[in-house]
Design a protein around this motif. Structure first.
Motif, mmCIF file in Angstrom:
data_model
loop_
_atom_site.group_PDB
_atom_site.id
_atom_site.type_symbol
_atom_site.label_atom_id
_atom_site.label_comp_id
_atom_site.label_asym_id
_atom_site.label_seq_id
_atom_site.Cartn_x
_atom_site.Cartn_y
_atom_site.Cartn_z
ATOM 1 N N ASP A 1 -4.454 -0.500 -8.742
ATOM 2 C CA ASP A 1 -3.991 -1.124 -7.507
ATOM 3 C C ASP A 1 -4.602 -2.518 -7.397
ATOM 4 O OD1 ASP A 1 -2.696 -1.435 -5.133
ATOM 5 O OD2 ASP A 1 -3.946 -0.037 -3.985
ATOM 6 N N TYR B 1 -8.515 -2.710 4.592
ATOM 7 C CA TYR B 1 -7.547 -2.022 3.722
ATOM 8 C C TYR B 1 -8.012 -0.591 3.568
ATOM 9 C CZ TYR B 1 -4.502 -1.131 -0.327
ATOM 10 O OH TYR B 1 -3.545 -0.629 -1.177
ATOM 11 N N ALA C 1 -6.059 2.944 1.953
ATOM 12 C CA ALA C 1 -4.813 3.541 1.484
ATOM 13 C C ALA C 1 -5.099 4.511 0.346
ATOM 14 C CB ALA C 1 -3.845 2.453 1.017
ATOM 15 N N GLU D 1 0.841 -1.189 0.000
ATOM 16 C CA GLU D 1 0.000 0.000 0.000
ATOM 17 C C GLU D 1 0.878 1.242 0.000
ATOM 18 O OE1 GLU D 1 -1.231 1.261 4.332
ATOM 19 O OE2 GLU D 1 -1.629 -0.897 4.097
#
Length: 705
Positions: A529, A521, A523, A463
């Motif tokens: 991604d 998660y 980020a 990340e």
């Protein structure tokens, strides 16, 4: 309670995040205030100090490389004296014919700060090779610094070198003047943990009864009900953690097969019981790795402090300073980095050099990693400069696993990981090992960094972390979600791919939530991604754009598929959120239908659905009432999506209000049917209801259609 139980990783994380912590969140001795110049102490005075503080060393029973003298392996290259890695590695094992370590030696260097009673005795230990879980390299130098007041004769501070300047050293302020320093050397890496209490051959991170801890690195002072857990590398295998070692390779073949290493065989490296070929060779973290057990004990000749197995010589390091370099072809350590469509493999290396070419050789204060220790010395001695701010990245690792309270393949929880991992910032080639599941990377430049974690048997996690110019009041930069970073076993991992290039706005953030485990998660997002998620989860993927508009997408991985989903048009605004409401309500409705004995009846989808599920038919009517309430939500959300996509704000908001009203009816129906639904489905329905209510509020508040 085991050491590992006592050392809660989440408590450590809260510790390093607290305002009262200086060791990680506050100041740095690495770039602290200016220290006075130091000069070398020679002759009998230096030898006397070295003899007094010469440490006893405890090695792992599986250790193959002990402190030795590199001089038998010197050669001349381009007019300079060097130690070649092949020569030292092979020569060491050739001379270890009787199982007795050749030339056991410690090298000492003594300096004193000008116009100050503060002196430092350095003990340098050379090993022919380093084999560890983060990397491997020719030659290995470790050091113990003993800061001593020559006026009183009392030691002030011990600093034992950890893996690198990126990892907190093991340090102890104001040790007992009568105690002989003891070093617990980590298997393969030779990272030095301190032992200063009566448990001579084990590392004690926290006080135990009347026994004090082996380090005085600082911890939180202002968070209530938290043990003061010192943040330092320590000795993971002595604390109950598992560490898998890697087999070193060179040019694609095991290093011991190289023609220049005829005296080295597989048996001369770390034991196979502790070794894996690669992190990705396992489908899940290993569970059978042995923890640390004490092997050989080294002690200076005629020390008399313990009954050693090996006695080592003390030699001034000045006798080595004619060696210009310690050389050898670079050995790489590969990191898998999750990227859109296909993972990248990034090679990272560490190098070693001669100690006398390093700043800490002339100024040992440069190696103090605990700012409170530097501050204490600065207060006592004008020669030591005050600490300065540093930037640090931290993360507490866990493992995402299936949740027994959730429907099968529809929910997760997290648990402690029993195997240590490796963290890396792409801006720095030095990989750092975790300790007790905590990754700490010190002295990080300000700016955006790619933070990657690899571990044995788990999918890689990567990340972007944004490190500010100065540490905030909240402490260091926390990777993951508020510093918590769950990993996924490879056997359960599937890729979730998001491509912001197909978005209708400038996206800035990506988050992934599981119904049961919450946010996993979070980020920044600026380019395509990929995130590895557990195939047994049920996810809400959230994107946010530069205008703070939100989009959400439902993701239910197929356990048999390699990719959970590819979101290549991640929209934000009312239409995106309303479409998500369609998906999550329909998903829940279908789950309810699956539990109905008759396989389900779509029923009516208008506002005249059954308001009396309990009037007849008992449990069947209760479940059917829930199914119809969910169907009404689906219909209203679908209409809201259509209106928003058509640019009709007024009617989109009207339909979103209908969704909100019908979700209240769903809440009632869940309670009516809760005794008749399976517990996992009841739990999931409530979790999804909470998610739907939150996304409805966001959709109503969205300015963007």
């Amino acid at each position: 309670m085991t050491d590992r139980d006592a050392l809660s990783r989440r408590a450590v994380l809260q510790t390093v995040a607290g305002a009262g912590l200086a060791s990680v969140a506050g100041c740095s001795a690495f770039e602290g205030g200016s220290d006075d110049a130091a000069s070398t102490v020679e002759g009998e005075r230096a030898e006397e100090l070295a003899r007094r503080f010469a440490p006893t060393l405890y090695f792992d029973q599986a250790e193959p490389w002990f402190p030795t003298d590199p001089r038998p392996y010197t050669s001349e290259q381009d007019g300079e004296t060097v130690v070649d890695g092949f020569d030292a590695f092979d020569g060491y094992h050739e001379r270890m014919t009787e199982g007795e370590p050749p030339d056991p030696t410690a090298f000492y260097n003594v300096v004193e700060y000008e116009n100050s009673p503060l002196a430092v005795v350095q003990f340098w230990f050379y090993s022919a090779f380093d084999q560890f879980t983060t990397n491997f390299h020719w030659h290995d130098w470790e050091v113990l610094h003993v800061f001593v007041d020559t006026g009183t004769g009392d030691p002030q501070l011990y600093v034992a070198s950890s893996h690198s300047r990126k990892v907190p050293n093991n340090e102890f302020l104001d040790p007992d003047p009568e105690m002989v320093p003891r070093i617990l050397s980590e298997l393969g890496s030779h990272s030095s943990a301190l032992s200063v209490n009566d448990a001579r051959d084990r590392f004690t991170r926290l006080p135990e009864g009347d026994r004090f801890a082996d380090i005085t690195n600082s911890a939180v002072e202002t968070i209530e009900d938290l043990a003061e857990i010192p943040v330092a590398y320590g000795l993971p295998r002595d604390e109950g953690s598992r560490l898998p070692y890697l087999v070193p390779e060179y040019e694609g073949a095991p290093l011991y097969e190289h023609e220049r290493l005829p005296s080295v065989s597989r048996e001369d490296l770390i034991s196979e019981s502790l070794t894996i070929r690669s992190f990705d060779s396992l489908t899940q973290p290993p569970t059978d790795l042995p923890t640390r057990e004490t092997g050989l004990v080294f002690q200076h000749t005629n020390r008399g402090e313990a009954d050693p197995d090996i006695e080592y010589d003390l030699v001034p390091s000045s006798e080595l300073e004619h060696i210009a370099d310690f050389t050898g072809p670079q050995l790489s350590f590969e990191f898998a980095v999750p990227e859109f469509v296909e993972d990248a493999v990034s090679g990272h290396i560490t190098t070693t050099g001669a100690p006398w070419n390093q700043p800490r050789y002339e100024n040992p204060a440069a190696d103090i990693s605990e700012p409170n220790h530097r501050a204490a010395l600065a207060e006592r001695y004008d020669a030591i400069g005050a600490p300065a701010e540093i930037r640090t990245v931290v993360a507490s690792l866990s493992e995402a696993v299936s949740n027994d309270d959730a429907p099968e393949d529809d929910g997760l929880t997290t648990e402690d990981t029993s195997v240590e991992s490796v963290a890396l910032l792409e801006s720095d080639p030095e990989a750092v090992p975790t300790f007790s599941g905590l990754a700490v990377v010190q002295d990080v430049p300000a700016g955006d960094h790619r933070f990657t974690v690899n571990g044995a048997g788990v999918a890689p996690h990567s990340e972007t972390v944004s490190v500010p110019d100065a540490e905030s009041a909240d402490g260091p930069t926390r990777a993951g979600v508020d510093g918590k970073l769950p990993l996924v076993a490879r056997e359960n991992a599937t890729r979730l791919e998001v491509d912001p290039s197909g978005a209708d706005s400038d996206l800035t953030d990506l988050a992934v939530e599981d119904d049961f485990a919450g946010r996993l998660y979070d980020a920044p997002l600026s380019e395509p991604d990929a995130v590895y998620v557990h195939s047994g989860g049920a996810y809400t993927t959230e994107v946010r754009d530069r205008d703070d508009e939100i989009g959400a997408f439902r993701v239910n991985p197929d356990p048999e598929a390699e990719t959970a989903a590819t979101i290549d048009e991640p929209r934000t605004g009312k239409a995106s959120l309303a479409s998500f409401l369609v998906d999550i309500a329909e998903e829940t409705r279908q789950s309810v239908l699956d539990e109905m004995d008759d396989g389900g009846d779509d029923g009516d989808t208008d506002d005249d659905d059954d308001d009396n599920p309990g009037s007849s038919g008992g449990s069947e009517n209760a479940i059917r009432g829930l199914e119809r309430a969910l169907a009404a939500v689906v219909e209203a959300a679908r209409r809201a999506t259509e209106r928003a996509e058509a640019g009709d704000r007024g009617n989109a908001d009207k339909q979103l209000q209908a969704v909100a009203d019908r979700l209240q009816r769903v809440a009632t129906r869940i309670e009516d049917a809760s005794d008749d639904l399976s517990d996992p489905l009841s739990n999931a329905a409530r979790k999804r209801l909470d998610q739907a209510e939150r996304r409805t509020e966001q959709a109503q508040a969205a300015d963007k259609l």
